[in-house]
Design a protein around this motif. Structure first.
Motif, PDB file in Angstrom:
ATOM      1  N   LEU A 221       0.823  -1.213   0.000  1.00 11.20           N
ATOM      2  CA  LEU A 221       0.000   0.000   0.000  1.00 11.20           C
ATOM      3  C   LEU A 221       0.857   1.263   0.000  1.00 11.20           C
ATOM      4  O   LEU A 221       0.496   2.273  -0.610  1.00 11.20           O
ATOM      5  CB  LEU A 221      -0.946   0.005   1.199  1.00 11.20           C
ATOM      6  N   PHE A 222       2.024   1.213   0.655  1.00 15.88           N
ATOM      7  CA  PHE A 222       2.895   2.386   0.752  1.00 15.88           C
ATOM      8  C   PHE A 222       4.121   2.256  -0.164  1.00 15.88           C
ATOM      9  O   PHE A 222       5.195   2.766   0.135  1.00 15.88           O
ATOM     10  CB  PHE A 222       3.317   2.602   2.206  1.00 15.88           C
ATOM     11  N   ASP A 223       3.941   1.593  -1.286  1.00 16.39           N
ATOM     12  CA  ASP A 223       5.018   1.374  -2.252  1.00 16.39           C
ATOM     13  C   ASP A 223       5.615   2.707  -2.721  1.00 16.39           C
ATOM     14  O   ASP A 223       4.877   3.662  -3.030  1.00 16.39           O
ATOM     15  CB  ASP A 223       4.450   0.615  -3.453  1.00 16.39           C
ATOM     16  N   THR A 224       6.945   2.768  -2.795  1.00 14.54           N
ATOM     17  CA  THR A 224       7.636   3.979  -3.276  1.00 14.54           C
ATOM     18  C   THR A 224       8.174   3.808  -4.696  1.00 14.54           C
ATOM     19  O   THR A 224       8.781   4.735  -5.238  1.00 14.54           O
ATOM     20  CB  THR A 224       8.806   4.331  -2.341  1.00 14.54           C
ATOM     21  N   PHE A 225       8.013   2.628  -5.284  1.00 17.66           N
ATOM     22  CA  PHE A 225       8.415   2.314  -6.655  1.00 17.66           C
ATOM     23  C   PHE A 225       9.922   2.356  -6.866  1.00 17.66           C
ATOM     24  O   PHE A 225      10.401   2.494  -7.998  1.00 17.66           O
ATOM     25  CB  PHE A 225       7.716   3.240  -7.660  1.00 17.66           C
ATOM     26  N   GLU A 226      10.663   2.221  -5.801  1.00 16.77           N
ATOM     27  CA  GLU A 226      12.116   2.153  -5.921  1.00 16.77           C
ATOM     28  C   GLU A 226      12.499   0.912  -6.718  1.00 16.77           C
ATOM     29  O   GLU A 226      11.970  -0.174  -6.509  1.00 16.77           O
ATOM     30  CB  GLU A 226      12.747   2.096  -4.528  1.00 16.77           C
ATOM     31  N   GLU A 363      -2.919  -2.449  -3.930  1.00 16.66           N
ATOM     32  CA  GLU A 363      -1.542  -2.886  -4.184  1.00 16.66           C
ATOM     33  C   GLU A 363      -0.810  -1.769  -4.926  1.00 16.66           C
ATOM     34  O   GLU A 363      -1.330  -1.202  -5.878  1.00 16.66           O
ATOM     35  CB  GLU A 363      -1.533  -4.168  -5.024  1.00 16.66           C
ATOM     36  N   HIS A 364       0.394  -1.465  -4.450  1.00 14.55           N
ATOM     37  CA  HIS A 364       1.194  -0.353  -4.996  1.00 14.55           C
ATOM     38  C   HIS A 364       0.483   0.994  -4.830  1.00 14.55           C
ATOM     39  O   HIS A 364       0.787   1.943  -5.553  1.00 14.55           O
ATOM     40  CB  HIS A 364       1.537  -0.592  -6.471  1.00 14.55           C
ATOM     41  N   PHE A 371      -1.983  -1.970 -16.404  1.00 15.71           N
ATOM     42  CA  PHE A 371      -0.620  -2.503 -16.406  1.00 15.71           C
ATOM     43  C   PHE A 371      -0.586  -4.014 -16.632  1.00 15.71           C
ATOM     44  O   PHE A 371      -1.568  -4.719 -16.394  1.00 15.71           O
ATOM     45  CB  PHE A 371       0.053  -2.211 -15.077  1.00 15.71           C
ATOM     46  N   MET A 372       0.590  -4.491 -17.018  1.00 15.25           N
ATOM     47  CA  MET A 372       0.802  -5.926 -17.164  1.00 15.25           C
ATOM     48  C   MET A 372       1.219  -6.578 -15.847  1.00 15.25           C
ATOM     49  O   MET A 372       1.439  -7.780 -15.796  1.00 15.25           O
ATOM     50  CB  MET A 372       1.856  -6.198 -18.246  1.00 15.25           C
ATOM     51  N   TYR A 373       1.308  -5.803 -14.796  1.00  9.28           N
ATOM     52  CA  TYR A 373       1.613  -6.381 -13.488  1.00  9.28           C
ATOM     53  C   TYR A 373       0.462  -7.296 -13.053  1.00  9.28           C
ATOM     54  O   TYR A 373      -0.682  -7.149 -13.497  1.00  9.28           O
ATOM     55  CB  TYR A 373       1.864  -5.275 -12.465  1.00  9.28           C
ATOM     56  N   GLU A 374       0.758  -8.204 -12.145  1.00 10.57           N
ATOM     57  CA  GLU A 374      -0.126  -9.335 -11.878  1.00 10.57           C
ATOM     58  C   GLU A 374      -1.571  -8.966 -11.534  1.00 10.57           C
ATOM     59  O   GLU A 374      -2.510  -9.568 -12.042  1.00 10.57           O
ATOM     60  CB  GLU A 374       0.444 -10.204 -10.744  1.00 10.57           C
ATOM     61  N   ASP A 480      11.112 -11.839 -11.675  1.00  4.15           N
ATOM     62  CA  ASP A 480      11.140 -13.235 -11.266  1.00  4.15           C
ATOM     63  C   ASP A 480       9.966 -13.424 -10.307  1.00  4.15           C
ATOM     64  O   ASP A 480      10.051 -13.088  -9.127  1.00  4.15           O
ATOM     65  CB  ASP A 480      12.466 -13.544 -10.572  1.00  4.15           C
ATOM     66  N   LEU A 481       8.858 -13.953 -10.809  1.00  7.16           N
ATOM     67  CA  LEU A 481       7.620 -14.032 -10.034  1.00  7.16           C
ATOM     68  C   LEU A 481       7.704 -15.047  -8.897  1.00  7.16           C
ATOM     69  O   LEU A 481       6.933 -14.962  -7.947  1.00  7.16           O
ATOM     70  CB  LEU A 481       6.451 -14.365 -10.961  1.00  7.16           C
ATOM     71  N   GLU A 482       8.637 -15.961  -8.996  1.00  3.67           N
ATOM     72  CA  GLU A 482       8.809 -16.935  -7.918  1.00  3.67           C
ATOM     73  C   GLU A 482       9.460 -16.280  -6.700  1.00  3.67           C
ATOM     74  O   GLU A 482       9.029 -16.483  -5.561  1.00  3.67           O
ATOM     75  CB  GLU A 482       9.652 -18.111  -8.402  1.00  3.67           C
ATOM     76  N   LYS A 483      10.486 -15.485  -6.932  1.00  2.40           N
ATOM     77  CA  LYS A 483      11.189 -14.821  -5.835  1.00  2.40           C
ATOM     78  C   LYS A 483      10.592 -13.463  -5.483  1.00  2.40           C
ATOM     79  O   LYS A 483      10.804 -12.963  -4.369  1.00  2.40           O
ATOM     80  CB  LYS A 483      12.665 -14.645  -6.200  1.00  2.40           C
ATOM     81  N   ASP A 484       9.872 -12.878  -6.414  1.00  5.51           N
ATOM     82  CA  ASP A 484       9.369 -11.516  -6.242  1.00  5.51           C
ATOM     83  C   ASP A 484       7.914 -11.434  -6.719  1.00  5.51           C
ATOM     84  O   ASP A 484       7.604 -10.777  -7.717  1.00  5.51           O
ATOM     85  CB  ASP A 484      10.263 -10.554  -7.034  1.00  5.51           C
ATOM     86  N   PRO A 485       6.988 -12.098  -6.025  1.00  4.20           N
ATOM     87  CA  PRO A 485       5.587 -12.135  -6.488  1.00  4.20           C
ATOM     88  C   PRO A 485       4.909 -10.771  -6.514  1.00  4.20           C
ATOM     89  O   PRO A 485       3.943 -10.583  -7.259  1.00  4.20           O
ATOM     90  CB  PRO A 485       4.906 -13.074  -5.483  1.00  4.20           C
ATOM     91  N   ASN A 486       5.397  -9.811  -5.722  1.00  4.05           N
ATOM     92  CA  ASN A 486       4.814  -8.469  -5.724  1.00  4.05           C
ATOM     93  C   ASN A 486       5.423  -7.551  -6.778  1.00  4.05           C
ATOM     94  O   ASN A 486       5.052  -6.383  -6.874  1.00  4.05           O
ATOM     95  CB  ASN A 486       4.961  -7.826  -4.345  1.00  4.05           C
TER      96      ASN A 486
END
Length: 530
Positions: A221-226, A363-364, A371-374, A480-486
Motif C-alpha cells: 500500500l505504501f510502495d515507493t516504486f524504488e 496494491e502499490h 498494467f501488465m503487473y499481476e 522473477d515471479l517466484e522470488k518476487d511475487p509483488n
C-alpha cells in the motif's frame, strides 16, 4: 404365455426407448451462461483465498467445478477485453485497441457462429461498445459505462430506463430470458454486470454492513516504486493522489469545499451529484442515513490526519464501496445457479464466471488496471459443467480471454475459424489433456489518456515476466515471479539474470511473430501526430 410375451416385448421397448431418450439427453448440446463482471479483482473472490470478503455463490463454481489460478487477459481494459472475448483475436487484429477505438460489429464473432448453428443467443448488461450488438437474438445493454441506480438500457435497439439497482435488474433480465426461451434449442447468454466498476455504489441492502467493515491493507500500500522504471512512477492511479474525493470516496462536494479538497478529475463532483440524484427520495434517505455519519466523522478528523492516516482512510472507503458492489454480483450468481437447478437444466448448462480484467485493490497504492503487473493482468476464472468437469478442481494453466471464443464453440460442437488466435481449453478443463501453452502475450495502447499508463507489451511464463514500455520511453522490465511475487524488483539489468533475459527476449520475438504482431502495428496505433 402370450400375455407374458407381450408384456416382455412392451417392457423391452420401454427400456430401449428410455435408454434412447437418455442418450439423446446426454448428447444434447450444452447451454452456456457466460458471466462477466467489470473490474472484479480475483483478490475479491473468497475462493482465491485473500481474505478480503466472502463470495459464497461464486465460490460454488469452484466447489462444483474448476478454478483457474493464472487466467489472464491480453489487454487490461474494459472494451478491448470484450472485443477479444467476442472475436478470439488480439486487440491489434480485431481493431478495438482501447476504449476510444471503434469496434466493427460486422466482423465475425463466436455468438454469430453459435446463432448460425441453432443456438439462441442473448447479451444482457454491459458491453461498452457502440452500435447494436450483432450475433444476438436479444440484447439489453447499458449505455457506455451504465448507471447503478435507475439505469438506462438499450433493449433491442430501443432506449429504456428501468427502475431499480443495475446488478439486480441485469440478473432479473437474464433469468427472464432463460425462462422464456425456446426450450427445443440450446442457448448462450452473456450475463455482463456493470459492478464493481467505478464509481462504486453498493445496493442499499449492503451499505450498512460493508461501510462498517475494516479491511486488511495490502503489503505494498505504501510502495515507493524504488527499483522500477518511469511507467510505474508516473501512472495516475494512486489512491492517495488520483482517486476522486466525491465520486469515489463519497465526500459531499459541499464538504470538499469546506475542507479545501480539490478535484483531481473535473467530473468528480458532477459524478457524485449525478449518481446520487438518480436515487428515489426513499433510496437517498436510506443512503444518507449510513453515509452522512461517516462523512461527519471524517470532517471532524481531517484537520489532524497525517498523510498516512488519510491514505488509510481513503483505502478503507474504497474497499467498503467496492466490495459492497461485489456482494450484489455474488447474490446474482446465487440466484442464477438456483434458477438453473429449479429449471432442471443445471447439469447441461456450462456456467463461467470471469471479469474483463483484474484490478488493483490498493496494491502499490493503486486502483484501476491497465498494467501488465499481476493484479491487473490476472482475471478470475471459474467454470462449472458437471458432465465434464470434476468438482473442486484447480488449474495453474496460462489460459487467456483469447481462449473463450474457441472454447465455447468447442463445447457447442463447432470448429473454431482458423483466424481465431486462441485455443480451446475444454480438454484441459476436463482433465483429458495437460498440454497447454507456456507463455502468454499482452499489449496495452491507451496512452496518453486517463491514468497515464504508458504503452507496453510483453510476455509472461510460469515464472518470469518481460515488459517493454515504448512510445515516449524505451524501458524494459523483467521480474522473477517466484522470488518476487509483488513485482518490486526489476532484474532486467541484473547480471545474474542475463541468460533468463536472453531467453525471454527470444520468446517474445517468437510470440509476436506467432500472433502476427510487430513494430509496424505499434507504429500504426500511435495517436495522430505521434
Amino acid at each position: 404365455m402370450r400375455k407374458l410375451t407381450i408384456l416382455s416385448t412392451t417392457l423391452i421397448f420401454m427400456l430401449c426407448y428410455m435408454g434412447e431418450a437418455k442418450a439423446q439427453r446426454s448428447s444434447k448440446r450444452p447451454n452456456i451462461v457466460y458471466i462477466m463482471s467489470d473490474d472484479h479483482a480475483y483478490q475479491a473472490i473468497s475462493a482465491y483465498g485473500h481474505g478480503l470478503n466472502q463470495t459464497p455463490n461464486i465460490d460454488r463454481l469452484a466447489k462444483e467445478g474448476l478454478l483457474f489460478t493464472r487466467a489472464s487477459v491480453t489487454n487490461s481494459l474494459c472494451a478491448p477485453s470484450r472485443a477479444v472475448l467476442l472475436t478470439g483475436k488480439h486487440s491489434y487484429i480485431n481493431g478495438k485497441i482501447d476504449n476510444e477505438a471503434k469496434f466493427y460489429w460486422s466482423q465475425d464473432n463466436f455468438a454469430k457462429i453459435l446463432q448460425a448453428n441453432g443456438y439462441q443467443t442473448a447479451l444482457i448488461g454491459k458491453i461498452h461498445m457502440d452500435g447494436l450488438p450483432e450475433g444476438f437474438d436479444h440484447s439489453a445493454v447499458l449505455i457506455d459505462q451504465g448507471e447503478y441506480y435507475q439505469p438506462n438500457f438499450i433493449i433491442n435497439g430501443k432506449k429504456q430506463q428501468l427502475k431499480g439497482y443495475v446488478t439486480d435488474l441485469t440478473t432479473d433480465m437474464v433469468l427472464d430470458w432463460i425462462a422464456e426461451r425456446d426450450t427445443s434449442k440450446p442457448f448462450c447468454v452473456l450475463y455482463h454486470q456493470k459492478a464493481p466498476h467505478r464509481e462504486w455504489l453498493p445496493a442499499l441492502r449492503h451499505i450498512k454492513q460493508y461501510s462498517s467493515n475494516t479491511y486488511p491493507e495490502p503489503a505494498t500500500l505504501f510502495d515507493t516504486f524504488e527499483g522500477r522504471g518511469t511507467a510505474a512512477k508516473t501512472a495516475e492511479m494512486s489512491i492517495a493522489s488520483h482517486m476522486n474525493w466525491a465520486g469515489d470516496n463519497k465526500v459531499p462536494p459541499t464538504m470538499m469545499d469546506e475542507l479545501g479538497l480539490q478535484e483531481h478529475m473535473q467530473w468528480d463532483k458532477a459524478a457524485y451529484n449525478n449518481n446520487l440524484a438518480r436515487m428515489s427520495g426513499t433510496e437517498r434517505a436510506a443512503w444518507d442515513s449510513v453515509y452522512q455519519p461517516i462523512m461527519d466523522n471524517f470532517k471532524a478528523a481531517y484537520p489532524k490526519m497525517s498523510s498516512k492516516e488519510l491514505l488509510q482512510w481513503r483505502y478503507q472507503r474504497y474497499m467498503q464501496d467496492y466490495l459492497g458492489t461485489v456482494a450484489a454480483v455474488d447474490d446474482g450468481v446465487g440466484r442464477l445457479l438456483d434458477f438453473l437447478k429449479e429449471q432442471g437444466i443445471d447439469d447441461n448448462t456450462i456456467v463461467i464466471y470471469t471479469s474483463d480484467q483484474g484490478f488493483y485493490l490498493g496494491e502499490h497504492c493503486w486502483f484501476d488496471k491497465r498494467f501488465m503487473y499481476e493484479e491487473s493482468l490476472r482475471t478470475p476464472l471459474l467454470i462449472r459443467y458437471p458432465k465434464e468437469i470434476a468438482a473442486g478442481q484447480r488449474s495453474d494453466a496460462l489460459v487467456q480471454n483469447l481462449d473463450f471464443a474457441p472454447t465455447l464453440l468447442d463445447y457447442a460442437g463447432i470448429k473454431a475459424p482458423k483466424d481465431m488466435q486462441g485455443s480451446s481449453f475444454r480438454r484441459l478443463a476436463a482433465g483429458r489433456d495437460s498440454h497447454w501453452r507456456d507463455v502468454v502475450y499482452y499489449t496495452y495502447y491507451e496512452y496518453p489518456s486517463i491514468h497515464m499508463v504508458k504503452r507496453h507489451y510483453g510476455i509472461r511464463t510460469d515464472r518470469y515476466k518481460l515488459i517493454h514500455f515504448y512510445y515516449d520511453v524505451d524501458e524494459w522490465e523483467l521480474y522473477d515471479l517466484e522470488k518476487d511475487p509483488n513485482e518490486l524488483r526489476n532484474v532486467y539489468d541484473d547480471p545474474a539474470y542475463a541468460t533468463v533475459k536472453k531467453n525471454m527476449i527470444q520468446q517474445l520475438k517468437k510470440v509476436r511473430k506467432k500472433y502476427k504482431d510487430s513494430e509496424q502495428n505499434d507504429l500504426h496505433y500511435l495517436p495522430k501526430g505521434g
